[in-house]
Design an enzyme around this catalytic site. Structure first.
Site, short mmCIF file in Angstrom:
data_model
loop_
_atom_site.label_atom_id
_atom_site.label_comp_id
_atom_site.label_asym_id
_atom_site.label_seq_id
_atom_site.Cartn_x
_atom_site.Cartn_y
_atom_site.Cartn_z
N ILE A 109 -9.83 0.46 -0.24
CA ILE A 109 -11.09 -0.03 -0.83
C ILE A 109 -12.21 -0.16 0.21
O ILE A 109 -13.38 -0.10 -0.14
CB ILE A 109 -10.85 -1.35 -1.61
N ASN A 126 -8.78 -15.63 -0.83
CA ASN A 126 -8.16 -16.92 -1.18
C ASN A 126 -9.26 -17.98 -1.16
O ASN A 126 -10.37 -17.71 -0.70
CB ASN A 126 -7.00 -17.26 -0.26
N GLY A 156 -3.60 -8.27 3.35
CA GLY A 156 -3.89 -7.36 2.24
C GLY A 156 -5.32 -6.86 2.24
O GLY A 156 -5.88 -6.50 3.29
N ASP A 183 -8.04 -8.49 1.75
CA ASP A 183 -8.89 -9.43 2.48
C ASP A 183 -8.91 -9.08 3.98
O ASP A 183 -9.98 -8.97 4.60
CB ASP A 183 -8.29 -10.83 2.26
N SER A 231 -4.56 -10.07 -7.37
CA SER A 231 -3.33 -10.87 -7.57
C SER A 231 -2.04 -10.04 -7.54
O SER A 231 -0.95 -10.64 -7.59
CB SER A 231 -3.35 -11.70 -8.87
N GLY A 252 -0.66 -8.30 -5.20
CA GLY A 252 0.00 -8.15 -3.90
C GLY A 252 0.67 -9.46 -3.52
O GLY A 252 1.66 -9.87 -4.13
N TYR A 295 -0.02 -12.38 -4.15
CA TYR A 295 0.03 -13.39 -5.20
C TYR A 295 1.00 -13.04 -6.33
O TYR A 295 1.14 -13.80 -7.30
CB TYR A 295 -1.38 -13.66 -5.76
N1 AR6 Z 1 -7.35 -1.12 -0.52
C1 AR6 Z 1 -6.95 -1.15 -1.82
N2 AR6 Z 1 -5.90 -1.89 -2.24
C2 AR6 Z 1 -5.21 -2.59 -1.32
C3 AR6 Z 1 -5.55 -2.60 0.06
C4 AR6 Z 1 -6.68 -1.81 0.45
N3 AR6 Z 1 -7.09 -1.75 1.73
N4 AR6 Z 1 -4.68 -3.42 0.72
C5 AR6 Z 1 -3.81 -3.91 -0.20
N5 AR6 Z 1 -4.12 -3.40 -1.42
P1 AR6 Z 1 -3.45 -8.50 -1.98
P2 AR6 Z 1 -3.61 -10.79 -3.86
C6 AR6 Z 1 -3.47 -3.67 -2.75
O1 AR6 Z 1 -2.23 -9.08 -1.37
O2 AR6 Z 1 -2.30 -10.45 -4.47
C7 AR6 Z 1 -4.55 -12.26 1.09
O3 AR6 Z 1 -3.87 -12.77 2.19
C8 AR6 Z 1 -2.10 -4.30 -2.74
O4 AR6 Z 1 -1.11 -3.29 -2.61
O5 AR6 Z 1 -4.52 -7.99 -1.08
O6 AR6 Z 1 -4.76 -11.15 -4.77
C9 AR6 Z 1 -5.69 -13.17 0.63
O7 AR6 Z 1 -6.32 -13.84 1.69
C10 AR6 Z 1 -2.07 -4.95 -4.11
O8 AR6 Z 1 -1.77 -3.99 -5.13
O9 AR6 Z 1 -4.20 -9.60 -2.92
C11 AR6 Z 1 -4.99 -14.13 -0.29
O10 AR6 Z 1 -4.38 -15.19 0.42
C12 AR6 Z 1 -3.50 -5.41 -4.33
O11 AR6 Z 1 -4.28 -4.64 -3.41
C13 AR6 Z 1 -3.92 -13.27 -0.93
O12 AR6 Z 1 -3.67 -12.20 -0.02
C14 AR6 Z 1 -3.77 -6.89 -4.06
O13 AR6 Z 1 -2.99 -7.34 -2.96
C15 AR6 Z 1 -4.40 -12.65 -2.22
O14 AR6 Z 1 -3.35 -11.96 -2.84
#
Ligand code: AR6
Length: 171
Positions: free
Chosen positions: A13, A26, A34, A36, A124, A126, A128
Site C-alpha cells: 500500500i 492502533n 504490518g 502501520d 483488522s 492481520g 488484529y
Molecule cells: N500493504 C498492504 N497490505 C499489507 C501491508 C502492506 N505494506 N502489510 C501488511 N498488510 P495489519 P491490523 C496486510 O496487521 O490487523 C499494527 O501493529 C496484512 O497481511 O497491518 O488492523 C498496528 O499498529 C493484513 O492482511 O493490521 C496495530 O497495532 C492487513 O494488511 C495492528 O497492527 C492488515 O494487517 C493493527 O492490526
C-alpha cells in the site's frame, strides 16, 4: 454524492498512487507493525510528527476504534494518510459494526480532505486477527453502500489469500 468504483490490486500500500492511503493503525497513533510499520518507514518521520501533534492536541486519549483521522503522507506518493483503528477480532460484541465504521469514517475524512482516490488495506485482518473472508465482506459491503465524493476505492492486498478473498466479494 455518489458511490465509489471498487477495485483491487495485489501489492504494497505504500506504493499506491492515490490521493489518500488508509493506515491500519492502533489507538496510540504512534506506530506499530504490518501496514502501520510499512507506512511510517516509507513515509518518513513527518507522519509520526503529525501523529504526535494529534496526541498533544485533539486526540490526547488516542483514536477510538472505528474512527479515522488524517495526517500528511510524508514521502509517500499519496498526499494524505488516513489512520483508522480496526477492532481486535473477538474483543467486542459489536466488532463487525466497528470494522464497518472504519471504512465509513475513513471515507468521511477523505471527503473532508477532497481526496478522490483512496487505497485501503484489509483493516483488522492481520495482527488484529479478523478472518479474511469476513473482513473482505464487511469492507466491500460497507464501501459499496457509502455515499461519497471519492471516485475510486482501491483495496491493496498484500498476500494471495487476501487478494482472493476480496476478488470473491467483488465478483
Ligand atoms: N500493504 C498492504 N497490505 C499489507 C501491508 C502492506 N505494506 N502489510 C501488511 N498488510 P495489519 P491490523 C496486510 O496487521 O490487523 C499494527 O501493529 C496484512 O497481511 O497491518 O488492523 C498496528 O499498529 C493484513 O492482511 O493490521 C496495530 O497495532 C492487513 O494488511 C495492528 O497492527 C492488515 O494487517 C493493527 O492490526
Amino acid at each position: 454524492m455518489a458511490k465509489a468504483t471498487l477495485t483491487r490490486v495485489r501489492g504494497n500500500i505504500v506504493e499506491a498512487e492515490v490521493d489518500a492511503v488508509v493506515n491500519a493503525a492502533n489507538s496510540s497513533l504512534l506506530g506499530g507493525g504490518g501496514v502501520d510499520g510499512a507506512i511510517h518507514r516509507a513515509g518518513g518521520p513527518e507522519i509520526l510528527a503529525a501523529c504526535r501533534e494529534l496526541r498533544a492536541g485533539p486526540y490526547a486519549e488516542g483514536l477510538r476504534t472505528g474512527r479515522a483521522v488524517a495526517t500528511t503522507a510524508g514521502r509517500l506518493p499519496a498526499r494524505w494518510v488516513i489512520h483508522t483503528v480496526g477492532p481486535v477480532h473477538g474483543a467486542d460484541a459489536d466488532g463487525a459494526l466497528l470494522l464497518a465504521s472504519c471504512y465509513r469514517d475513513s471515507l468521511r475524512v477523505a471527503d473532508e480532505l477532497g481526496a478522490r482516490t483512496v487505497a485501503f488495506p484489509a483493516v483488522s485482518a492481520g495482527a488484529y486477527g479478523w478472518p479474511l473472508r469476513d473482513a473482505a465482506r464487511i469492507a466491500v459491503e460497507t464501501v459499496g453502500e457509502t455515499e461519497t465524493a471519492v471516485t475510486e476505492v482501491r483495496f491493496v492486498l498484500f498476500g494471495e489469500s487476501a487478494y482472493e478473498a476480496f476478488a470473491e466479494q467483488l465478483g
